[in-house]
Design an enzyme around this catalytic site. Structure first.
Site, PDB file in Angstrom:
ATOM      1  CE  LYS A 178      -1.893   2.964   2.133  1.00 45.67           C
ATOM      2  NZ  LYS A 178      -1.699   4.401   1.829  1.00 45.67           N
ATOM      3  CD  GLU A 254      13.268   0.671   7.578  1.00 45.02           C
ATOM      4  OE1 GLU A 254      13.060   1.394   6.612  1.00 45.02           O
ATOM      5  OE2 GLU A 254      14.160  -0.188   7.611  1.00 45.02           O
ATOM      6  CB  CYS A 288      13.409   9.271   7.884  1.00 47.78           C
ATOM      7  SG  CYS A 288      14.429   8.205   6.849  1.00 47.78           S
ATOM      8  CD  GLU A 382      10.094  13.053  11.011  1.00 44.08           C
ATOM      9  OE1 GLU A 382       8.948  12.575  11.162  1.00 44.08           O
ATOM     10  OE2 GLU A 382      11.013  12.430  10.445  1.00 44.08           O
TER      11      GLU A 382
HETATM   12  P1  NAP Z   1       2.609   8.325   7.512  1.00 43.28           P
HETATM   13  O1  NAP Z   1       1.611   9.412   7.499  1.00 43.28           O
HETATM   14  O2  NAP Z   1       2.823   7.572   8.764  1.00 43.28           O
HETATM   15  O3  NAP Z   1       2.162   7.343   6.338  1.00 43.28           O
HETATM   16  C1  NAP Z   1       2.972   6.264   5.933  1.00 43.28           C
HETATM   17  C2  NAP Z   1       2.100   5.223   5.274  1.00 43.28           C
HETATM   18  O4  NAP Z   1       1.212   4.666   6.237  1.00 43.28           O
HETATM   19  C3  NAP Z   1       1.217   5.782   4.165  1.00 43.28           C
HETATM   20  O5  NAP Z   1       1.103   4.813   3.159  1.00 43.28           O
HETATM   21  C4  NAP Z   1      -0.088   5.979   4.885  1.00 43.28           C
HETATM   22  O6  NAP Z   1      -1.176   6.025   4.026  1.00 43.28           O
HETATM   23  C5  NAP Z   1      -0.111   4.758   5.763  1.00 43.28           C
HETATM   24  N1  NAP Z   1      -0.982   4.837   6.929  1.00 43.28           N
HETATM   25  C6  NAP Z   1      -1.358   5.931   7.632  1.00 43.28           C
HETATM   26  N2  NAP Z   1      -2.126   5.569   8.676  1.00 43.28           N
HETATM   27  C7  NAP Z   1      -2.252   4.228   8.631  1.00 43.28           C
HETATM   28  C8  NAP Z   1      -2.924   3.267   9.436  1.00 43.28           C
HETATM   29  N3  NAP Z   1      -3.610   3.614  10.527  1.00 43.28           N
HETATM   30  N4  NAP Z   1      -2.841   1.965   9.090  1.00 43.28           N
HETATM   31  C9  NAP Z   1      -2.117   1.586   8.007  1.00 43.28           C
HETATM   32  N5  NAP Z   1      -1.473   2.453   7.198  1.00 43.28           N
HETATM   33  C10 NAP Z   1      -1.522   3.757   7.517  1.00 43.28           C
HETATM   34  O7  NAP Z   1       4.027   8.853   7.034  1.00 43.28           O
HETATM   35  P2  NAP Z   1       4.357   9.764   5.778  1.00 43.28           P
HETATM   36  O8  NAP Z   1       3.912  11.136   6.063  1.00 43.28           O
HETATM   37  O9  NAP Z   1       3.887   9.082   4.543  1.00 43.28           O
HETATM   38  O10 NAP Z   1       5.937   9.684   5.729  1.00 43.28           O
HETATM   39  C11 NAP Z   1       6.765  10.538   6.429  1.00 43.28           C
HETATM   40  C12 NAP Z   1       7.273   9.854   7.700  1.00 43.28           C
HETATM   41  O11 NAP Z   1       7.982   8.682   7.330  1.00 43.28           O
HETATM   42  C13 NAP Z   1       8.268  10.723   8.471  1.00 43.28           C
HETATM   43  O12 NAP Z   1       8.015  10.592   9.845  1.00 43.28           O
HETATM   44  C14 NAP Z   1       9.607  10.093   8.125  1.00 43.28           C
HETATM   45  O13 NAP Z   1      10.616  10.314   9.074  1.00 43.28           O
HETATM   46  C15 NAP Z   1       9.239   8.646   8.035  1.00 43.28           C
HETATM   47  N6  NAP Z   1      10.207   7.906   7.255  1.00 43.28           N
HETATM   48  C16 NAP Z   1      11.034   7.042   7.918  1.00 43.28           C
HETATM   49  C17 NAP Z   1      12.007   6.339   7.213  1.00 43.28           C
HETATM   50  C18 NAP Z   1      12.919   5.376   7.918  1.00 43.28           C
HETATM   51  O14 NAP Z   1      13.585   4.606   7.226  1.00 43.28           O
HETATM   52  N7  NAP Z   1      12.986   5.355   9.234  1.00 43.28           N
HETATM   53  C19 NAP Z   1      12.137   6.519   5.840  1.00 43.28           C
HETATM   54  C20 NAP Z   1      11.289   7.409   5.187  1.00 43.28           C
HETATM   55  C21 NAP Z   1      10.320   8.090   5.907  1.00 43.28           C
HETATM   56  P3  NAP Z   1      -1.718   7.424   3.448  1.00 43.28           P
HETATM   57  O15 NAP Z   1      -0.559   8.312   3.222  1.00 43.28           O
HETATM   58  O16 NAP Z   1      -2.359   7.008   2.205  1.00 43.28           O
HETATM   59  O17 NAP Z   1      -2.646   7.933   4.474  1.00 43.28           O
END
Ligand code: NAP
Length: 480
Positions: A178, A254, A288, A382
């Site tokens: 997804k 992650e 990140c 963040e």
């Molecule tokens: P996010 O809002 O947590 O969303 C990530 C994914 O999870 C999206 O596909 C989102 O879908 C989905 N999602 C949201 N709520 C969910 C739920 N309750 N159940 C299942 N899936 C759910 O994060 P983002 O804004 O896309 O990404 C930015 C974050 O990722 C930052 O915090 C960054 O630091 C972190 N990140 C970490 C790494 C690492 O390797 N540690 C690498 C890259 C990014 P939708 O977007 O479609 O709602």
């Protein structure tokens, strides 16, 4: 008005619309207008994708193929990524605004490298035998686990997605991915290319849609999913961990970061500031691992801050399709509002803006903030935008204390020419990844992940092998 390109789900080897025909638009952050119409997945679509992955795992050839056979398909898949690099890169650029030179030259190249690395790792990995018994043969098999749910963020779509699907597939699992709602396009194209490379139907499925309350939540809650690999925000990770608890599924998280860059007075300041600026502002700070808290030893503080402000002011903002652009727009309207809200709150709390903060469309100019107190929200939360805070320190101990004063623990950078200090400081930092005098450099054999609120589990090399397989111990009485 011309029809927008359609982006479908990819389920059981074919492109399919949503069962209820619902769609949503992907918005190009450069024009702020919809550029594609995307199938909006619901529980029905997730059920279809998980059933396809289940059948492919239980009855299909993929889990039973040898690692060499699987490797051949994954190498062909990697070849197709490279031959479609321009097209794939443009999809990510249209979805989330990262400069095309970077989506093409870095992300697609790394996507292919992910596939090749895990294809080879699976082939070289061996079951273990424990010799030395008189009448027993004891050995361990590493078997594919089953159906993997992969949930990805939008900041490096293709790169993150291949980082998850490559090991899952290489070790013989089947996958339902997804992607984030902001970056749907490359995921569906990846699934098509995988099919073209010879991946059997049902092995790699993509369901588009929203996370909370949508396809993402339905996927991680599905009882026939065996394993969950998630990259995204810490709060989402907590919710996914709760879902994983039902049925006692393994989960790898992650999550977010709040990395420190620590510059010591003996550092090569020119080189240090070039790396610090890249680590803070690249991908408009939507990284990140970004070094968002710059800590500088007091004797070189003024010089480093001056150099950083100059570096920030020379970065080229522009259309991400132009080859000279270094910084594109932020990925979405909601994210732009979040980043600018964080900046305004920091100024409200007493931060001094040394440069940046200007807004145009969804672009935010690289921003350097001084006058920090560690208690300020901007030092703790963040931001995920092109914003760096600067603070000074006197001793090594104080530098380490400031760097570790965060709930996160994903990354840190150390700049020094003193080898002993480099080792001592690296050993004291509470972060899963420490770079000394560099950033971005990755060896896919090394574990990748975070401490504290930055996640649990490690992926990469043997860590991915262990996560994506089940170890089975076999003890056989072979007689006298
Ligand atoms: P996010 O809002 O947590 O969303 C990530 C994914 O999870 C999206 O596909 C989102 O879908 C989905 N999602 C949201 N709520 C969910 C739920 N309750 N159940 C299942 N899936 C759910 O994060 P983002 O804004 O896309 O990404 C930015 C974050 O990722 C930052 O915090 C960054 O630091 C972190 N990140 C970490 C790494 C690492 O390797 N540690 C690498 C890259 C990014 P939708 O977007 O479609 O709602």
């Amino acid at each position: 008005m011309s029809e927008l390109p359609a982006i479908a789900h990819h389920i059981d080897g074919v492109a399919v619309p949503s069962a209820d025909r619902a769609t949503f638009d992907s918005v190009d952050p450069t024009t702020r207008r919809p550029w594609a119409r995307v199938s909006l997945g619901s529980t029905a679509d997730v059920n279809a994708a998980v059933s396809a992955a289940r059948r492919a795992f239980d009855d299909g050839p993929w889990p039973r193929a040898t690692p060499a056979e699987r490797g051949e398909v994954l190498h062909s898949f990697a070849d197709l990524l490279i031959s479609h690099a321009e097209e794939l890169a443009l999809l990510d650029t249209l979805d989330m605004g990262r400069p095309l030179t970077q989506t093409r030259d870095r992300d697609v190249a790394r996507g292919a490298a992910n596939l090749r690395f895990f294809a080879d790792d699976a082939r070289l990995a061996m079951d273990e035998s424990m010799p030395g018994h008189a009448r027993h043969h004891v050995y361990t098999r590493y078997e594919p686990t089953g159906v993997v749910a992969a949930i990805a963020p939008w900041n490096f779509p293709l790169m993150q997605e291949t980082w998850k699907i490559a090991p899952a597939l290489a070790y013989g699992n089947t996958v339902v991915l997804k992607p984030a709602e902001q970056s749907p396009a490359s995921a569906t194209r990846l699934a098509e290319l995988a099919a073209q490379a010879g991946l059997p139907r049902g092995v790699f499925n993509v369901v588009q849609g929203f996370g909370a309350g949508g396809a993402g939540a339905a996927l991680v809650a599905h009882p026939q999913v065996d394993l969950i690999t998630f990259t995204g925000e810490t709060r989402t990770g907590e919710s996914i961990m709760r879902s994983a608890a039902r049925g006692v599924r393994a989960v790898s998280l992650e999550l977010g970061g709040k990395g420190a860059s620590i510059v010591f007075e003996d550092a090569d300041l020119e080189q240090a500031v070039a790396v610090v600026a890249d680590a803070a502002f690249s991908n408009a700070g939507q990284v990140c691992l970004a070094g968002t808290r710059l800590l500088v030893q007091r004797s070189v503080y003024a010089e480093v801050v001056h150099r950083l402000v100059s570096a920030a002011e020379t970065m080229r903002l522009g259309d991400p399709r132009d080859s000279g652009t270094q910084i594109g727009p932020l990925a979405s309207e909601g994210h732009h509002a979040k980043v600018t809200g964080c900046l305004d709150a920091a100024i409200g709390e007493g931060a001094t803006r040394l440069t940046g903060g200007d807004r145009h469309g969804w672009w935010v100019a690289p921003t350097v903030l001084d006058g920090m107190k560690s208690s300020m929200r901007i030092c703790r939360e963040e931001v995920f935008g092109p914003v760096v805070t600067v603070q000074s320190f006197d001793t090594d101990q104080e530098g380490v204390r400031l760097a570790n004063d965060t709930d996160y623990g994903l990354s840190a950078m150390v700049f020094t020419t003193d080898l002993g200090r480099a080792h001592r400081i690296s050993g004291r930092l509470r972060a899963g990844n420490v770079w000394v005098n560099c950033f971005w450099v990755r060896d896919l054999r090394s574990p990748f992940g975070g401490m504290g609120h930055s996640g649990i589990g490690r992926e990469g090399g043997r860590h991915s092998r262990e996560f994506f397989t089940e170890a089975k111990s076999i003890v056989m009485d072979i007689g006298e």
